[in-house]
Scaffold this active site. Structure first.
Site, PDB file in Angstrom:
ATOM      1  N   ILE A   2      44.827  73.431  12.289  1.00  0.00           N
ATOM      2  CA  ILE A   2      45.047  72.812  13.199  1.00  0.00           C
ATOM      3  C   ILE A   2      44.114  72.004  14.068  1.00  0.00           C
ATOM      4  O   ILE A   2      44.226  71.391  14.865  1.00  0.00           O
ATOM      5  CB  ILE A   2      46.077  73.416  14.480  1.00  0.00           C
ATOM      6  CG1 ILE A   2      45.310  74.663  14.964  1.00  0.00           C
ATOM      7  CG2 ILE A   2      47.525  74.049  13.713  1.00  0.00           C
ATOM      8  CD1 ILE A   2      45.847  74.999  16.280  1.00  0.00           C
ATOM      9  N   SER A   3      42.976  71.883  13.399  1.00  0.00           N
ATOM     10  CA  SER A   3      41.799  71.227  13.977  1.00  0.00           C
ATOM     11  C   SER A   3      41.550  69.670  13.511  1.00  0.00           C
ATOM     12  O   SER A   3      41.605  69.521  12.372  1.00  0.00           O
ATOM     13  CB  SER A   3      40.406  71.853  13.641  1.00  0.00           C
ATOM     14  OG  SER A   3      39.369  71.039  13.714  1.00  0.00           O
ATOM     15  N   PRO A   4      41.850  68.794  14.580  1.00  0.00           N
ATOM     16  CA  PRO A   4      41.555  67.489  14.121  1.00  0.00           C
ATOM     17  C   PRO A   4      40.218  67.174  13.270  1.00  0.00           C
ATOM     18  O   PRO A   4      40.337  66.218  12.532  1.00  0.00           O
ATOM     19  CB  PRO A   4      41.599  66.686  15.316  1.00  0.00           C
ATOM     20  CG  PRO A   4      41.153  67.572  16.332  1.00  0.00           C
ATOM     21  CD  PRO A   4      41.746  69.011  15.851  1.00  0.00           C
ATOM     22  N   CYS A  21      38.618  69.007  11.077  1.00  0.00           N
ATOM     23  CA  CYS A  21      38.910  69.574   9.922  1.00  0.00           C
ATOM     24  C   CYS A  21      39.632  68.543   9.202  1.00  0.00           C
ATOM     25  O   CYS A  21      39.391  68.197   7.962  1.00  0.00           O
ATOM     26  CB  CYS A  21      39.425  71.175   9.832  1.00  0.00           C
ATOM     27  SG  CYS A  21      38.511  72.219  10.314  1.00  0.00           S
ATOM     28  N   TYR A  22      40.787  67.934   9.875  1.00  0.00           N
ATOM     29  CA  TYR A  22      41.413  66.907   9.152  1.00  0.00           C
ATOM     30  C   TYR A  22      40.711  65.794   8.899  1.00  0.00           C
ATOM     31  O   TYR A  22      40.580  65.151   7.733  1.00  0.00           O
ATOM     32  CB  TYR A  22      42.712  66.262  10.307  1.00  0.00           C
ATOM     33  CG  TYR A  22      43.188  65.216   9.677  1.00  0.00           C
ATOM     34  CD1 TYR A  22      43.884  64.840   8.586  1.00  0.00           C
ATOM     35  CD2 TYR A  22      43.087  64.161  10.380  1.00  0.00           C
ATOM     36  CE1 TYR A  22      44.319  63.713   8.029  1.00  0.00           C
ATOM     37  CE2 TYR A  22      43.690  62.678  10.297  1.00  0.00           C
ATOM     38  CZ  TYR A  22      44.334  62.879   9.095  1.00  0.00           C
ATOM     39  OH  TYR A  22      45.160  61.623   8.505  1.00  0.00           O
TER      40      TYR A  22
END
EC number: 5.99.1.4
Length: 207
Positions: A11-13, A15-16
């Site tokens: 859920i890390s932006p 990481c996205y």
């Protein structure tokens, strides 16, 4: 062969916004990439971090500006406030862990595509990645059996907890975070998607 442990939160932006590039970097240098999804909130608690909701308004405002700029730089669309955020990251993390085990056994599926699909579902597609159906779709699209959503729960939960302990022991304090133990100099640590070039240079012997 160098090994790169990838500590991530589904859920890390950031990481996205990392996309699949870390997998491409490791493949270019023949390095083994090991995905280690973890509970980012628990990691913050253990390592002095501050949960998003508890950060000073100035830090929260800056985060939004930085995310908008990063979206433009990467060309990856995102929603500043996703419909299902923060989602329960555990089910998707268990599925990624189970998929990695399946991949080790028979080479099936694309782990980079799976991790990115889960992150994209949250940040770009307004989907609930705690939903079994959403996780199943991501698994199938990446070439894995969607049944891993259920069959990998027990071992996934154990590994998920172990990843957190290993992260703390390795001095990891955020995500994305890469720990590379490539030579006698000991572990080299890289935090944040803006350090991918450094990881690339290190694996290539230029840093």
């Amino acid at each position: 062969m160098a090994r790169v442990d990838y500590y991530l939160s589904v859920i890390s932006p950031y990481c996205y916004f990392t996309g699949t590039r870390v997998a491409e970097v490791c493949a270019a240098h023949g390095a083994e990439l090991v995905y280690k999804p973890l509970d980012i909130a628990a990691l913050f608690q253990r390592t002095g971090g501050v949960a998003l909701k508890d950060r000073h308004p100035a830090r929260q405002a800056y985060r939004l500006q930085e995310l908008e700029r990063t979206s433009k730089k990467t060309g990856l669309p995102y929603h500043a406030k996703p419909m299902f955020f923060p989602a329960n990251a555990a089910p998707a993390s268990y599925a990624l862990i189970a998929a990695q085990e399946a991949h080790r056994k028979d080479g099936t599926g694309d782990l980079a595509r799976l991790s990115f699909s889960l992150l994209r579902a949250c940040w770009a597609e307004q989907k609930d990645i705690a939903d079994d159906a959403v996780i199943g779709e991501c698994l199938e699209a990446a070439g894995f059996d969607r049944g891993l959503t259920f069959t990998g729960m027990l071992s996934g939960a154990e590994t998920y907890a172990r990843n957190l302990e290993q992260a703390v022991e390795a001095s990891v304090f955020g995500a994305p975070f890469w720990v590379c133990d490539a030579d006698e100099a000991g572990p080299q640590m890289f935090w944040g998607r803006d350090r991918l070039d450094d990881l690339d240079a290190y694996l290539g012997g230029r840093l």
